[in-house]
Design a protein around this motif. Sequence first.
Motif, mmCIF file in Angstrom:
data_model
loop_
_atom_site.group_PDB
_atom_site.id
_atom_site.type_symbol
_atom_site.label_atom_id
_atom_site.label_comp_id
_atom_site.label_asym_id
_atom_site.label_seq_id
_atom_site.Cartn_x
_atom_site.Cartn_y
_atom_site.Cartn_z
ATOM 1 N N GLU A 86 21.365 19.297 2.519
ATOM 2 C CA GLU A 86 20.029 19.164 3.127
ATOM 3 C C GLU A 86 19.941 17.872 3.950
ATOM 4 O OE1 GLU A 86 17.278 21.696 -0.054
ATOM 5 O OE2 GLU A 86 17.847 19.635 -0.557
ATOM 6 N N GLN A 91 2.895 17.392 2.616
ATOM 7 C CA GLN A 91 3.165 17.497 1.179
ATOM 8 C C GLN A 91 3.086 16.154 0.471
ATOM 9 O OE1 GLN A 91 7.100 19.420 1.316
ATOM 10 N NE2 GLN A 91 6.156 21.098 0.172
ATOM 11 N N PRO A 104 10.205 20.061 -1.901
ATOM 12 C CA PRO A 104 10.231 19.545 -0.524
ATOM 13 C C PRO A 104 10.479 20.655 0.498
ATOM 14 C CG PRO A 104 11.661 18.247 -1.970
ATOM 15 C CD PRO A 104 11.226 19.440 -2.757
ATOM 16 N N ALA A 105 9.625 20.693 1.530
ATOM 17 C CA ALA A 105 9.811 21.643 2.635
ATOM 18 C C ALA A 105 10.681 20.958 3.675
ATOM 19 C CB ALA A 105 8.463 22.035 3.225
ATOM 20 N N LEU A 106 11.966 21.359 3.716
ATOM 21 C CA LEU A 106 12.919 20.639 4.565
ATOM 22 C C LEU A 106 12.544 20.716 6.037
ATOM 23 C CD1 LEU A 106 15.483 18.971 4.718
ATOM 24 C CD2 LEU A 106 16.814 21.096 4.657
ATOM 25 N N THR A 107 11.965 21.830 6.465
ATOM 26 C CA THR A 107 11.569 21.960 7.872
ATOM 27 C C THR A 107 10.518 20.915 8.237
ATOM 28 O OG1 THR A 107 12.054 24.325 7.848
ATOM 29 C CG2 THR A 107 10.621 23.527 9.607
ATOM 30 N N GLU A 108 9.547 20.726 7.337
ATOM 31 C CA GLU A 108 8.501 19.738 7.608
ATOM 32 C C GLU A 108 9.068 18.318 7.587
ATOM 33 O OE1 GLU A 108 5.350 19.419 4.685
ATOM 34 O OE2 GLU A 108 3.916 18.873 6.237
ATOM 35 N N THR A 162 4.326 13.197 5.193
ATOM 36 C CA THR A 162 4.228 14.632 5.489
ATOM 37 C C THR A 162 3.000 15.208 4.787
ATOM 38 O OG1 THR A 162 5.474 15.432 3.585
ATOM 39 C CG2 THR A 162 6.751 14.745 5.517
ATOM 40 N N GLU A 174 4.686 20.481 -4.895
ATOM 41 C CA GLU A 174 5.514 21.512 -4.265
ATOM 42 C C GLU A 174 6.929 20.978 -4.070
ATOM 43 O OE1 GLU A 174 3.408 21.662 -0.655
ATOM 44 O OE2 GLU A 174 1.718 22.822 -1.437
#
Lengths: 348, 348
Positions: B251, B173, B298-302, B171, B296
Amino acid sequence: MRNLITDVSGVRVGNAHDARAATGVTVAVFDQSVTASVATLGGAPGSRAVTLLEPEMTRAVIDAVVLSGGSLYGLDAAGGVSAVLCAEGRGATFGGITLPVAVQAILFDLMNGGEKAWLTQPVKRRPPYWDLGRDAALAAAVDFALGTVGAGYGGTTANLKGGLGSASQRTKQGFIVGALAAVNAVGSATIGEGPHFWAAPYEQGREFGGYGWPAKLTEPDLAIRFKGQPVGATATTIAMVATDASLTKSECKRLAVMANDGLARALRPIHAPNDGDTVFAVSTARADAALGPAGEPPALTEIGAAAADCLARAVARGVYEATALPFENALPDFRRRFGKTVRRSTPQ
Amino acid sequence: MRNLITDVSGVRVGNAHDARAATGVTVAVFDQSVTASVATLGGAPGSRAVTLLEPEMTRAVIDAVVLSGGSLYGLDAAGGVSAVLCAEGRGATFGGITLPVAVQAILFDLMNGGEKAWLTQPVKRRPPYWDLGRDAALAAAVDFALGTVGAGYGGTTANLKGGLGSASQRTKQGFIVGALAAVNAVGSATIGEGPHFWAAPYEQGREFGGYGWPAKLTEPDLAIRFKGQPVGATATTIAMVATDASLTKSECKRLAVMANDGLARALRPIHAPNDGDTVFAVSTARADAALGPAGEPPALTEIGAAAADCLARAVARGVYEATALPFENALPDFRRRFGKTVRRSTPQ
């Protein structure tokens, strides 16, 4: 009436156990495939083929309900049951292939003094559950024993030996409702230090001794006691209820939820974080399909209330009929604990 | 990067099959217990030990994800996997007892031409799945084959041989996401009669041939085709996605739901009444626990979008890498069907 779940037409029950390992399997098989669902209210369940029991899933009917010891290792049992069902040609067929559905829940009886040989040589020695499932299915009959048998063989409660229990009753409309429970509760089925069962208000005849309710409830009676203080060890009470009323799958789901209330009344505490408490609900639809004996459609509230009562009674009977395991430091059984005061129940 | 789910640190995969029965087992085992959940969107699932994966259940971590053929008979496989995990001392311990958790989903490959000996002598001969589960667990490694192997050995789609697929990506990130799929879909992974995959928009490199999107979509291309017209035969695509980001159990549930969208993009139709489509989602948390490579959270959407893309790609690779079963009337594999036009993918 046998006061067993097999009073529900179309249900047979078989037990098998391994005395050395102090564990066993109970299976309910059905003369014809039955509509069924499940409600899992314990926090640590172990189960097999249960997702298909949810109302939004396609498969409408199943062929066996398997209850077993062994915790997650016990989940092989439904394989042995499925083999017997396949040999008997039960269940759905796809292109000539017989595909019975055996759903299963397990309880944790790995620390009861029995020799769990497979835990010391896990790849070489298989757990005994596939064989026990097969043997239990082959033994299925309308008469079966209670107490230290089948899935209840290795079960315990916080203060007494647990076991396999069952009970049945007739609703006002004339439908038969029955329950079957393998009691391995984190809590207690009895009140304080006495012989009184939490399920006493629902007792029929002297099916679990006729001790009734205590004259007085003391503060120690109401103290919360459970296995593995203070956090609670892994336990589980697994059960099924059945009726001859014709119910949909969604109605069976509702029946399973209401039946869990019988566990709540008979065991304290129950549905805890390390419990895997699971109740299956089954409709054999052997009463007239649309209308029952009284010429009315099934009243689900009445059937659910009867199922809760039956399940509470089945839990008490499972403890009442149990005999202690023959191991040092094994929990006493109800009879040993309360000696001569125990009056044996007689079939109704 | 191997372009396999094992690019996610902490994941190993093993395969085993029975060529005569034309079925097999794939298992993902983890170097350390992982947080996991599941989303079952097919209408006819078969699963083992999955209820504990729901967010309201207590157990936070598991030790293996098992995918297998055999329909409900295949559910013995997790038993063999558990034996290997127990021997290795994996999983939780209670009072000295090792209790690993192996969760499982199955697919229906009982009618693919293989000899299912246990169906003709069901009590005497056991299904091969306990042994296959054991063997797959013993074979677990970071490198593993795709195509006609493991749980994908016996799989088919509406028009082509199915198989085991995998893919991975990073990803923005910096988290790694991977997918593993055993493709036995009721629908098709390819468009109409051509070599174009529905998953083409997400293809990386030429991992499934680089055929891209058709110049034009015709009406026949969009006709809905599936196994067992008109009602749809029992099929199933089972899968898992994994990430090294640190996610909670809830999540992971969300990740499993989003990953199912990858199945929706790669197979048409999918999630049908007689499909048991099930996606497990796992967090190995091997990236920095709180913050990822880019510093950062974790951006769950990404991560979920990447998991859906990976799973779509894994499905296409499973079909692309498959070889047809050696039986008369067996479905062709992609290479046989499209001959010289096929360009083999190379590891990235």
